[in-house]
Enzyme design. Sequence first.
Site, PDB file in Angstrom:
ATOM      1  N   ASP A 239       0.850  -1.181   0.000  1.00  0.00           N
ATOM      2  CA  ASP A 239       0.000   0.000   0.000  1.00  0.00           C
ATOM      3  C   ASP A 239       0.901   1.252   0.000  1.00  0.00           C
ATOM      4  O   ASP A 239       1.868   1.308  -0.739  1.00  0.00           O
ATOM      5  CB  ASP A 239      -0.957  -0.038   1.195  1.00  0.00           C
ATOM      6  CG  ASP A 239      -2.127   0.939   1.064  1.00  0.00           C
ATOM      7  OD1 ASP A 239      -3.128   0.583   0.423  1.00  0.00           O
ATOM      8  OD2 ASP A 239      -2.028   2.054   1.594  1.00  0.00           O
ATOM      9  N   TYR A 388      -3.758  11.094   1.183  1.00  0.00           N
ATOM     10  CA  TYR A 388      -4.190  10.893  -0.206  1.00  0.00           C
ATOM     11  C   TYR A 388      -4.171  12.205  -0.981  1.00  0.00           C
ATOM     12  O   TYR A 388      -3.724  12.255  -2.125  1.00  0.00           O
ATOM     13  CB  TYR A 388      -5.588  10.273  -0.242  1.00  0.00           C
ATOM     14  CG  TYR A 388      -5.580   8.794   0.025  1.00  0.00           C
ATOM     15  CD1 TYR A 388      -5.641   7.878  -1.016  1.00  0.00           C
ATOM     16  CD2 TYR A 388      -5.485   8.303   1.330  1.00  0.00           C
ATOM     17  CE1 TYR A 388      -5.610   6.511  -0.778  1.00  0.00           C
ATOM     18  CE2 TYR A 388      -5.450   6.954   1.576  1.00  0.00           C
ATOM     19  CZ  TYR A 388      -5.517   6.052   0.524  1.00  0.00           C
ATOM     20  OH  TYR A 388      -5.475   4.707   0.765  1.00  0.00           O
ATOM     21  N   HIS A 445      -4.603  -7.850  -0.115  1.00  0.00           N
ATOM     22  CA  HIS A 445      -3.920  -6.572   0.047  1.00  0.00           C
ATOM     23  C   HIS A 445      -3.183  -6.447   1.379  1.00  0.00           C
ATOM     24  O   HIS A 445      -2.084  -5.903   1.431  1.00  0.00           O
ATOM     25  CB  HIS A 445      -4.963  -5.458  -0.073  1.00  0.00           C
ATOM     26  CG  HIS A 445      -4.394  -4.087  -0.037  1.00  0.00           C
ATOM     27  ND1 HIS A 445      -3.703  -3.541  -1.098  1.00  0.00           N
ATOM     28  CD2 HIS A 445      -4.404  -3.132   0.933  1.00  0.00           C
ATOM     29  CE1 HIS A 445      -3.321  -2.313  -0.788  1.00  0.00           C
ATOM     30  NE2 HIS A 445      -3.728  -2.037   0.435  1.00  0.00           N
TER      31      HIS A 445
END
Length: 468
Positions: A239, A388, A445
Amino acid sequence: MQRAQLLRDSFLNMDAFHKHIVIGTAITAGVALLYIRHRRRNKVQTIPIGEGWWGAGERIQSEDNNIYPFEVQTTDDEIKDLHERLDKSRYTDPLEDESFQYGFNSTYLKTVTSYWRHEFDWRKQVVLLNKYPHFKTKIEGIDVHFIHVRPVQKKNQKVLPLMLVHGWPGSFFEFYKILPLLTESNDNLTFEVICPSIPGYGFSEAPHKQGFNSLAAARIFLKLMERLGFSQFYLQGGDWGSLITTNMAQMKPLCVKGLHLNMFMIRKGFKVMMSLLIGSYLPFLVGLSREDVRRLFPFFEKTMWPILRETGYMHIQATKPDTVGCGVNNSPVGLAAYILEKFSTWTNLENIALVDGGLERKFSLDDLLTNVMIYWTTGCMVSSMRFYKENLGGDLDKRIDSRTRIFVPTGLAAFPGELAHTPKLWAQTKYHNIVSYTFMPQGGHFAAFEEPQLLANDLIQFVRKVEH
């Protein structure tokens, strides 16, 4: 045109000896140009390290470089406040025959909330979190939290420093199951593990200024390793941790003995486009294996649609993180739904068809809620979302650009449940020294959290190849 004609006529009128000289010179020049191009292409490039200040107010002249022990704590008031909020939660009934297609199923959410309220023991989990030594140190104006696990070194055993970096919506707690597999080995190789919290996540202080992206995090973590006395070390990440550790290798390649990733981002180019156009028909022409074809195609069904369906959160957090963050930061049930939905579908995309999202097939509610509690008790949801916006705000392409190549030894673990598969052929456009590429048999993930043994085995075999 006249000049070209004159040159051609001059060449034709030369005797054989001079023609050989001209041809030889042209060949030599061509070879030289190809060599220069090759050297430039394979030249170790670095990203400028830069400098930053993320503390409140003006930058101070001298910073406290000491490292201080830290302990996770809780209080009766903290737990009481949580219980009161859980008791006052409101729910919307799901649609008939709804599973996780619309997001977190509210019927199962009531089950999770009931467990959280009446059975989950936060004090017990705090003891578990303190199983490993925690520390904080001030870097670029903010407190950086990390755990530091030293192995009990056995005779003739090599100890290698290793940093593990998490992502969103995870935390340092993701690595608690893999830590003993890396630090309690009876083999001739073991690890001294440093596991930091990204600033703005968990117990690391949030940046007070705009612009804190993966490059800033990479620089801070390089400074952390230097402060701990490590001149060379291994890195592992998924990630955001994948991008941060990659940036670390781009900034100081001589410090990074090896880079191991369970998610790897590349910039799409000509090679990728050709693979997608003809890969499902003639994979051998574009260097795809049978397993690559199985994971990639049909492309819309296995890649494009899952990415479109699963990344709506990203657009929100990359534009207006504070708005949605305000809501989930004030509602523990909303926070749990927002986070745990990712642990459902990002573990296995087929979990979307299950009423409980398949959450307890791979995780315990205690483990899942402990991760949620790290976000809840620190109030870090908004600052974690801001990462983000800072990263996707304009120059992400430059930071994942294949032109800034990575030449440190690299190990790639391709888990089948990852949102998008990246074949080795594609990864080689950026990672130019792939020592190990493994098609993992299962897992998604959150690799360290879900399949700690598989990830540990792959990491160890990669390090052995590098150290050999």
